[in-house]
Design an enzyme around this catalytic site. Structure first.
Site, mmCIF file in Angstrom:
data_model
loop_
_atom_site.group_PDB
_atom_site.id
_atom_site.type_symbol
_atom_site.label_atom_id
_atom_site.label_comp_id
_atom_site.label_asym_id
_atom_site.label_seq_id
_atom_site.Cartn_x
_atom_site.Cartn_y
_atom_site.Cartn_z
ATOM 1 N N ILE A 135 0.821 -1.215 0.000
ATOM 2 C CA ILE A 135 0.000 0.000 0.000
ATOM 3 C C ILE A 135 0.855 1.265 0.000
ATOM 4 O O ILE A 135 0.393 2.335 -0.390
ATOM 5 C CB ILE A 135 -0.966 -0.018 1.216
ATOM 6 N N HIS A 148 5.844 -12.055 6.129
ATOM 7 C CA HIS A 148 5.757 -11.567 4.749
ATOM 8 C C HIS A 148 7.141 -11.312 4.210
ATOM 9 O O HIS A 148 8.066 -10.978 4.938
ATOM 10 C CB HIS A 148 4.897 -10.306 4.650
HETATM 11 P P1 5GP Z 1 7.052 -4.628 7.495
HETATM 12 O O1 5GP Z 1 7.465 -3.251 7.921
HETATM 13 O O2 5GP Z 1 6.271 -5.326 8.574
HETATM 14 O O3 5GP Z 1 8.189 -5.457 6.954
HETATM 15 O O4 5GP Z 1 6.114 -4.421 6.229
HETATM 16 C C1 5GP Z 1 4.744 -4.224 6.329
HETATM 17 C C2 5GP Z 1 4.326 -3.683 4.992
HETATM 18 O O5 5GP Z 1 2.930 -3.811 4.883
HETATM 19 C C3 5GP Z 1 4.639 -2.204 4.787
HETATM 20 O O6 5GP Z 1 5.478 -2.053 3.636
HETATM 21 C C4 5GP Z 1 3.281 -1.557 4.601
HETATM 22 O O7 5GP Z 1 3.282 -0.527 3.635
HETATM 23 C C5 5GP Z 1 2.419 -2.725 4.183
HETATM 24 N N1 5GP Z 1 1.026 -2.628 4.575
HETATM 25 C C6 5GP Z 1 0.535 -2.333 5.802
HETATM 26 N N2 5GP Z 1 -0.805 -2.344 5.796
HETATM 27 C C7 5GP Z 1 -1.167 -2.675 4.525
HETATM 28 C C8 5GP Z 1 -2.447 -2.851 3.903
HETATM 29 O O8 5GP Z 1 -3.522 -2.720 4.500
HETATM 30 N N3 5GP Z 1 -2.439 -3.176 2.581
HETATM 31 C C9 5GP Z 1 -1.277 -3.341 1.875
HETATM 32 N N4 5GP Z 1 -1.385 -3.657 0.575
HETATM 33 N N5 5GP Z 1 -0.070 -3.183 2.438
HETATM 34 C C10 5GP Z 1 -0.015 -2.856 3.745
#
Ligand code: 5GP
Ligand code: ZN
Length: 113
Positions: free
Chosen positions: A31, A99
């Site tokens: 997103i 992820h």
């Molecule tokens: P992390 O920081 O945990 O490695 O990555 C989480 C990722 O999830 C971030 O890049 C953030 O932009 C993405 N993200 C968080 N909420 C959502 C959402 O509701 N939809 C999508 N498509 N991405 C999300």
């Protein structure tokens, strides 16, 4: 996990731009993209992080990386790309559902911040 945003995306309760899906994996556009291509790959099963994986996840983890390679090919990332897993608070993980990020379409820097 009803309160997990990625479980809700996997269950299609929250919409996302799906770029790959099979019985165990969903991939969708981030997103808040940090590169021209920024795709997240999640297991449909809730696993909090890489630290919570077990030997029984060997096939799933392999399939996730093969899905990354497939999407990278489909998106024309022949010049290279980066695959990232942020694990835990010091690893920069903000969503506690395993992820893998696929980032591509621009040159990457090293080391990451
Ligand atoms: P992390 O920081 O945990 O490695 O990555 C989480 C990722 O999830 C971030 O890049 C953030 O932009 C993405 N993200 C968080 N909420 C959502 C959402 O509701 N939809 C999508 N498509 N991405 C999300
Ligand atoms: Zn989850």
């Amino acid at each position: 996990m009803a309160d997990c945003i990625f479980c809700r995306i996997a269950g299609k309760e929250i919409p996302s731009q799906v770029v790959y899906e099979d019985d165990a994996i969903l991939a969708f556009n981030d997103i808040n993209p940090q590169a021209p291509v920024h795709v997240l790959f999640i297991p449909k099963e809730h696993i909090a992080s890489l630290a919570e994986t077990e030997d029984r996840h060997r096939d799933l983890l392999g399939r996730m990386l093969l899905a990354v390679r497939r999407v990278a090919e489909d998106r024309g990332l022949g010049q290279g790309y980066r695959v990232v897993n942020n694990c835990g608070s010091q690893g920069g993980q903000t969503v506690n559902h395993l992820h893998v990020h696929l980032l591509g379409g621009r040159s990457m820097q090293w080391p990451p911040g």
